[in-house]
Design a protein around this motif. Structure first.
Motif, PDB file in Angstrom:
ATOM      1  N   PRO A 177       0.740  -1.254   0.128  1.00 42.54           N
ATOM      2  CA  PRO A 177       0.123  -0.054   0.146  1.00 42.54           C
ATOM      3  C   PRO A 177       0.939   1.322  -0.022  1.00 42.54           C
ATOM      4  CG  PRO A 177       0.037  -0.865   2.314  1.00 42.54           C
ATOM      5  CD  PRO A 177       0.616  -1.926   1.194  1.00 42.54           C
ATOM      6  N   VAL A 178       0.239   2.283  -0.543  1.00 40.71           N
ATOM      7  CA  VAL A 178       1.315   3.557  -0.675  1.00 40.71           C
ATOM      8  C   VAL A 178       0.291   4.709  -0.230  1.00 40.71           C
ATOM      9  CG1 VAL A 178       2.085   2.523  -2.784  1.00 40.71           C
ATOM     10  CG2 VAL A 178      -0.075   3.920  -3.056  1.00 40.71           C
ATOM     11  N   SER A 179       1.158   5.957  -0.021  1.00 43.26           N
ATOM     12  CA  SER A 179       0.862   6.924   0.483  1.00 43.26           C
ATOM     13  C   SER A 179       1.482   8.213  -0.498  1.00 43.26           C
ATOM     14  CB  SER A 179       1.196   7.378   1.890  1.00 43.26           C
ATOM     15  OG  SER A 179       0.595   8.745   2.225  1.00 43.26           O
ATOM     16  N   GLY A 180       0.642   9.248  -0.606  1.00 36.26           N
ATOM     17  CA  GLY A 180       1.390  10.064  -1.632  1.00 36.26           C
ATOM     18  C   GLY A 180       0.383  10.653  -2.550  1.00 36.26           C
ATOM     19  N   GLY A 181      -0.628  10.144  -2.671  1.00 38.84           N
ATOM     20  CA  GLY A 181      -1.706  10.564  -3.698  1.00 38.84           C
ATOM     21  C   GLY A 181      -1.378  10.490  -5.186  1.00 38.84           C
ATOM     22  N   PRO A 182      -2.281  10.936  -6.046  1.00 39.41           N
ATOM     23  CA  PRO A 182      -1.959  10.688  -7.588  1.00 39.41           C
ATOM     24  C   PRO A 182      -0.881  11.655  -7.788  1.00 39.41           C
ATOM     25  CG  PRO A 182      -4.400  11.181  -7.143  1.00 39.41           C
ATOM     26  CD  PRO A 182      -3.640  11.314  -5.656  1.00 39.41           C
ATOM     27  N   ALA A 183      -0.614  12.749  -7.229  1.00 36.06           N
ATOM     28  CA  ALA A 183       0.713  13.649  -7.525  1.00 36.06           C
ATOM     29  C   ALA A 183       1.876  12.745  -7.500  1.00 36.06           C
ATOM     30  CB  ALA A 183       0.576  14.662  -6.879  1.00 36.06           C
ATOM     31  N   GLY A 184       1.959  11.991  -6.142  1.00 42.95           N
ATOM     32  CA  GLY A 184       3.199  11.070  -5.909  1.00 42.95           C
ATOM     33  C   GLY A 184       3.240  10.167  -6.771  1.00 42.95           C
ATOM     34  N   SER A 185       2.163   9.429  -7.251  1.00 36.90           N
ATOM     35  CA  SER A 185       2.290   8.423  -8.234  1.00 36.90           C
ATOM     36  C   SER A 185       2.740   8.901  -9.674  1.00 36.90           C
ATOM     37  CB  SER A 185       0.780   7.806  -8.414  1.00 36.90           C
ATOM     38  OG  SER A 185       0.695   6.765  -9.218  1.00 36.90           O
ATOM     39  N   ALA A 186       1.921  10.028  -9.995  1.00 30.54           N
ATOM     40  CA  ALA A 186       2.671  10.281 -11.330  1.00 30.54           C
ATOM     41  C   ALA A 186       4.208  10.921 -11.227  1.00 30.54           C
ATOM     42  CB  ALA A 186       1.776  11.596 -11.693  1.00 30.54           C
ATOM     43  N   ALA A 187       4.521  11.268 -10.278  1.00 27.66           N
ATOM     44  CA  ALA A 187       6.017  11.807  -9.904  1.00 27.66           C
ATOM     45  C   ALA A 187       6.813  10.618  -9.625  1.00 27.66           C
ATOM     46  CB  ALA A 187       6.099  12.974  -9.011  1.00 27.66           C
TER      47      ALA A 187
END
Length: 296
Positions: free
Chosen positions: A120-130
């Motif tokens: 599982p991850v944290s960081g949201g769509p912005a973190g995913s894209a980056a």
């Protein structure tokens, strides 16, 4: 470049696909949504017809799915991923699900000599894209060196928590704290606003004082401007995570005195039809009870 599979083309999956494509990887993607399929094709990913089809073309797969039932279907269904993956494949499940389901999917994978990691991850769509997500990993420790280069494709901070299911425990605990802080911010800002203190100035005090927290920077704008319909992380998803957290706490015989109260607030907001709004819309429950608004 190596082929990598992505199953689940939602907000997080889209970020992963975009990031992997920019790094030069061949991405094979699956999602039942025609709109999601079209988006992936337009980005340059190869869209396939099922999870099983993903397993036919790659041994490295990231999944980003809404919940436990869908995760099980994707992995174990008739056209599921496990039906086709070769031995020594790696599955990185970035979905937020319950630890028991993660352990079950891991056991089924091991029976086929596949390695499943709850990530599982944290960081949201912005973190995913980056490609800068925080990743919480549970699974076979002996494979950490082998999997780290793949995890570093989507994440910056990577924490190994322990055996299968440990990543999910960490994520559920993390999200419970986020939910509690969000509700507390809404309450405090409502009190301040009704007492005549500018909420923006109060938020600045919180940000610089001992109450400083990252939740304020992520969700604060929606609370301060009342833009709850601009979803960073949906209330539906947070509601689901809180239910999974409560179930995990019960299994461990830990009382959830604070979390249960906050969970009821999310329950109320969901019952009011705000599930598709941002999770910070939980603050509207307090605002409505107080007959006051934070937004100025």
């Amino acid at each position: 470049m190596e082929a990598i599979g992505v199953i689940g083309i939602g907000a997080m999956g889209k970020g992963m696909i975009g990031s992997l494509l920019k790094k030069g990887y061949h991405v094979y993607a699956y999602d039942p949504s025609p709109a999601a399929q079209q988006w992936a094709q337009e980005q340059g990913a190869h869209v396939v017809a099922s999870p099983q089809a993903v397993g036919c073309v790659t041994r490295i797969v990231f999944t980003s799915l809404p919940g436990p039932a869908i995760a099980e279907q994707v992995m174990l269904g008739e056209d599921g991923l496990y039906q086709a993956l070769p031995e020594d494949s790696y599955v990185f499940d970035t979905s937020t699900i319950d630890p028991a389901t993660a352990k079950r999917l891991n056991q089924k994978a091991l029976e086929k000599q596949i390695y499943y990691f709850d990530c599982p991850v944290s960081g949201g769509p912005a973190g995913s894209a980056a490609g800068t997500l925080t990743i919480m990993v549970g699974g076979e420790e002996s494979k950490l060196e082998a999997i780290m280069p793949y995890l570093q494709l989507i994440g910056k901070e990577i924490f190994y928590l322990g055996e299968s299911g440990a990543g999910q425990v960490a994520k559920l605990c993390h999200n419970s704290v986020v939910a509690v802080i969000t509700a507390a911010l809404g309450e405090a800002l409502t009190v301040g606003a009704k007492a005549g203190v500018d909420p923006h100035k109060l938020a600045a005090v919180i940000d610089k004082g001992s109450a400083h927290n990252r939740v304020l920077s992520v969700f604060g704008p929606n609370i301060l401007y009342g833009t709850y319909e601009k979803s960073v992380f949906s209330l539906d998803h947070m509601h689901k995570d809180l239910q999974l957290y409560a179930a995990t706490a019960r299994e461990q015989q830990v009382p959830v005195l604070v979390g249960s109260t906050v969970a009821q607030m999310y329950e109320a907001a969901k019952a009011q039809g705000k599930g598709s709004w941002d999770s910070s819309a939980v603050c509207t429950v307090t605002e409505e009870l107080a007959k006051a608004t934070v937004a100025r």
